[in-house]
Design an enzyme around this catalytic site. Structure first.
Site, PDB file in Angstrom:
ATOM      1  N   HIS A  44      -2.771   4.521  -2.244  1.00  0.00           N
ATOM      2  CA  HIS A  44      -3.780   5.934  -2.425  1.00  0.00           C
ATOM      3  C   HIS A  44      -2.935   6.681  -2.723  1.00  0.00           C
ATOM      4  O   HIS A  44      -2.637   8.218  -2.901  1.00  0.00           O
ATOM      5  CB  HIS A  44      -4.944   6.198  -2.084  1.00  0.00           C
ATOM      6  CG  HIS A  44      -5.326   5.744  -2.727  1.00  0.00           C
ATOM      7  ND1 HIS A  44      -6.105   4.607  -4.079  1.00  0.00           N
ATOM      8  CD2 HIS A  44      -6.624   4.404  -1.719  1.00  0.00           C
ATOM      9  CE1 HIS A  44      -6.753   4.127  -3.942  1.00  0.00           C
ATOM     10  NE2 HIS A  44      -7.007   2.791  -2.620  1.00  0.00           N
ATOM     11  N   ARG A  69       0.661   0.729   4.544  1.00  0.00           N
ATOM     12  CA  ARG A  69       0.344  -0.076   3.037  1.00  0.00           C
ATOM     13  C   ARG A  69       0.817  -0.392   1.841  1.00  0.00           C
ATOM     14  O   ARG A  69       1.579   0.330   1.593  1.00  0.00           O
ATOM     15  CB  ARG A  69      -1.495   0.699   2.912  1.00  0.00           C
ATOM     16  CG  ARG A  69      -1.805  -0.048   2.406  1.00  0.00           C
ATOM     17  CD  ARG A  69      -3.425   0.579   2.176  1.00  0.00           C
ATOM     18  NE  ARG A  69      -3.836   1.693   2.109  1.00  0.00           N
ATOM     19  CZ  ARG A  69      -4.864   2.445   1.006  1.00  0.00           C
ATOM     20  NH1 ARG A  69      -6.434   1.755   2.214  1.00  0.00           N
ATOM     21  NH2 ARG A  69      -5.188   3.800   1.491  1.00  0.00           N
ATOM     22  N   GLU A 145     -12.283  -4.923   2.418  1.00  0.00           N
ATOM     23  CA  GLU A 145     -13.526  -3.164   1.811  1.00  0.00           C
ATOM     24  C   GLU A 145     -14.048  -3.712  -0.060  1.00  0.00           C
ATOM     25  O   GLU A 145     -14.602  -3.395  -0.871  1.00  0.00           O
ATOM     26  CB  GLU A 145     -11.914  -2.582   1.156  1.00  0.00           C
ATOM     27  CG  GLU A 145     -10.977  -3.168   0.831  1.00  0.00           C
ATOM     28  CD  GLU A 145      -9.526  -2.547   0.206  1.00  0.00           C
ATOM     29  OE1 GLU A 145      -9.979  -1.039   0.587  1.00  0.00           O
ATOM     30  OE2 GLU A 145      -8.852  -2.595   0.510  1.00  0.00           O
ATOM     31  N   ASP A 171     -14.401   1.849   1.093  1.00  0.00           N
ATOM     32  CA  ASP A 171     -14.605   1.656  -0.595  1.00  0.00           C
ATOM     33  C   ASP A 171     -15.443   0.104  -0.172  1.00  0.00           C
ATOM     34  O   ASP A 171     -16.433  -0.026  -1.142  1.00  0.00           O
ATOM     35  CB  ASP A 171     -13.415   0.183  -1.272  1.00  0.00           C
ATOM     36  CG  ASP A 171     -12.230   1.120  -1.902  1.00  0.00           C
ATOM     37  OD1 ASP A 171     -12.625   1.903  -2.578  1.00  0.00           O
ATOM     38  OD2 ASP A 171     -11.116   1.481  -1.596  1.00  0.00           O
TER      39      ASP A 171
END
Length: 262
Positions: A44, A69, A145, A171
């Site tokens: 993200h 990530r 998640e 999430d």
């Protein structure tokens, strides 16, 4: 803690920061602030691969342990961030033990039963003398998640090569039935599931990681048993401090925008 693997972290909580912006100087200063690790967000975050490389260099320069990530459970992407200097990788949207095994193998060389291609572009403390020594210094966390990931939590944690889990509560709250992230009605169940995750990881001597909105929330998660805790995100901290300084300058009451974890 700096320039070393965080594997085996279940017995010693670590607090980290999250980077989403392409600002090497800013990232270096965050790393110099005393965080145990800094994670570069390739999912993200607003960083392409070149920016991720710069950010990982900045984290190392600042003395924190560099994590990354990835955007997906891809062997190619996992290998690239490790080649770029990440000591650990966080893999999103893992739904099963089979998917967790794919992530673990992607982060290790064939000498350790993995599929990672050998290309030590950045020789240094994160690369051992042999591929097996390098593998021993890599930490692999898979994200819990989704509803499927939560249902298969125990089998995911039991996968060899998976050092622990990392919870994305934004999430996860949606997966639990919230109409919007962190809807009040879902918070008691979310908290109960977080405690379950921390307990399951501790039982196996593995890392229990979680993303938090701020330091106060991070302290509460530490009390729940989490051991790898992100306490601040660059863009959220920037917004919060800018709002605080503007409000102070105008002499008005301070009302900070709540930073939501994801």
């Amino acid at each position: 803690m700096s320039e070393q693997s965080l594997t085996g972290l279940a017995r010693a909580p670590r607090v980290g920061a999250w980077v989403t912006l392409d600002s090497p100087v800013g990232t270096e200063q965050i790393a110099r602030s005393g965080f145990d690790y800094v994670c570069v967000d390739g999912q993200h975050g607003l960083l392409g691969y070149d920016a991720q490389v710069r950010a990982l260099l900045a984290v190392s320069a600042g003395g924190a342990t560099p994590f990354a990530r990835v955007s997906t459970n891809s062997a190619a992407e996992i290998g690239r961030v490790l080649d770029a200097g990440a000591h650990g990788v966080i893999v999103p949207l893992v739904n099963s033990a089979a998917e967790a095994g794919e992530a673990a193998r992607a982060a290790r060389y064939p000498t350790s039963g993995g599929v990672r291609s050998y290309g030590p572009m950045r020789l240094g403390s994160h690369f051992g003398t042999t591929p097996s020594e390098t593998d021993a210094a890599v930490t692999v966390l898979v994200m819990i998640e989704t509803a499927d990931g939560l249902a298969h939590l125990e089998s995911i944690l039991d996968v060899d090569g998976v050092d622990g889990v990392y919870v994305g509560p934004y999430d996860l709250s949606l997966a639990l039935g919230a109409r919007v992230p962190f809807e009040d009605a879902i918070l008691p169940r979310l908290d109960a599931e977080l405690e379950r995750i921390a307990t399951a990881a501790a039982k196996r001597g593995k890392i229990a990681g979680v993303h938090c909105a701020d330091g106060a929330q991070a302290a509460r998660r530490a009390e729940q048993g989490f051991t790898f805790i992100t306490a601040a995100t660059d863009i959220s901290s920037l917004r919060a401090d800018m709002a605080l300084q503007l409000s102070s300058a105008r002499g008005a009451g301070v009302e900070l925008v709540e930073a939501r974890a994801y």
